[in-house]
Design a protein around this motif. Structure first.
Motif, short mmCIF file in Angstrom:
data_model
loop_
_atom_site.label_atom_id
_atom_site.label_comp_id
_atom_site.label_asym_id
_atom_site.label_seq_id
_atom_site.Cartn_x
_atom_site.Cartn_y
_atom_site.Cartn_z
N CYS A 140 2.06 -4.04 -21.05
CA CYS A 140 2.98 -4.08 -19.91
C CYS A 140 3.45 -2.67 -19.57
O CYS A 140 3.86 -1.91 -20.44
CB CYS A 140 4.17 -4.96 -20.27
SG CYS A 140 5.41 -5.05 -18.97
N CYS A 143 7.56 -2.88 -20.23
CA CYS A 143 8.16 -3.01 -21.57
C CYS A 143 7.17 -2.76 -22.70
O CYS A 143 7.55 -2.82 -23.88
CB CYS A 143 8.82 -4.38 -21.73
SG CYS A 143 7.66 -5.75 -21.91
N CYS A 159 3.26 -10.49 -18.22
CA CYS A 159 4.01 -10.15 -19.42
C CYS A 159 4.95 -11.31 -19.73
O CYS A 159 5.81 -11.66 -18.91
CB CYS A 159 4.82 -8.87 -19.20
SG CYS A 159 5.82 -8.45 -20.63
N CYS A 162 8.88 -9.70 -20.11
CA CYS A 162 9.75 -9.31 -18.99
C CYS A 162 9.33 -9.95 -17.68
O CYS A 162 9.99 -9.77 -16.66
CB CYS A 162 9.79 -7.78 -18.86
SG CYS A 162 8.29 -7.07 -18.17
ZN LIG Z 1 6.89 -6.54 -19.88
#
Ligand SMILES: [Zn+2]
Length: 179
Positions: A140, A143, A159, A162
């Motif tokens: 990602c 994050c 993801c 998040c």
């Molecule tokens: Zn993420």
């Protein structure tokens, strides 16, 4: 295997990757033996000896982007057990069978890529992710957690942490390769 008997020097000329002893030719390296009938030369191909060669399938990390180029550090060659470490590049035209405008739209730094070596010229090793090749592990961009294939939008990754949705040039072996 090293030391395998390949023939006699009356029959063949010892070529690359071989040695002759007492009139017999043996393999000097691990690899595939080849016979050149015109030259009567027997040799052992070192295609999978950890040296880059055109046609090899390799795995590596996305290190960065230059204009129209993705830089990859290759760490594995398929069917070769040891580790390798060499720099290579994917030109924008070698990414996909479709037109790609920006390489950074289809890769992320730290992603792991499965690609084929298509050209070696001097110190430049060109990879291709056309066809079934591409990213096998993606992280990602928000994050850094591993992405999964999106069920909502085909050809993209999600993801789970998040909720970010990202584009990749996805390999058919996405999240299936253990290195
Ligand atoms: Zn993420």
């Amino acid at each position: 295997m090293i030391g395998d008997y390949l023939g006699t020097i009356e029959e063949y000329v010892p070529g690359d990757g071989t040695f002759a002893e007492d009139g017999k030719i043996f393999a000097a390296s691990v690899g595939k033996s080849n016979l050149d009938k015109d030259k009567r030369e027997v040799s052992v191909s070192t295609k999978n000896l950890g040296k880059p060669a055109v046609g090899q399938i390799v795995y590596g990390d996305v290190m960065g982007f230059r204009k129209n180029v993705v830089t990859i550090i290759v760490s594995k060659i398929k069917d070769f057990k040891g580790d390798v470490d060499f720099k290579s590049e994917i030109y924008v035209s070698n990414i996909s069978d479709k037109y790609v405008e920006k390489p950074e739209s289809l890769f992320g730094i730290g992603d792991i890529v499965e690609a084929e070596i298509v050209k070696i010229e001097g110190n430049t090793i060109d990879l291709s992710t056309k066809g079934d090749f591409g990213v096998v592990k993606a992280f990602c961009k928000v994050c850094r957690r591993p992405l999964v294939l999106s069920e909502k939008q085909e050809g993209t990754c999600d993801c789970d942490s998040c909720g970010n949705n990202e584009q990749r040039k996805i390999s058919k072996n996405f999240n299936k390769v253990v290195l």
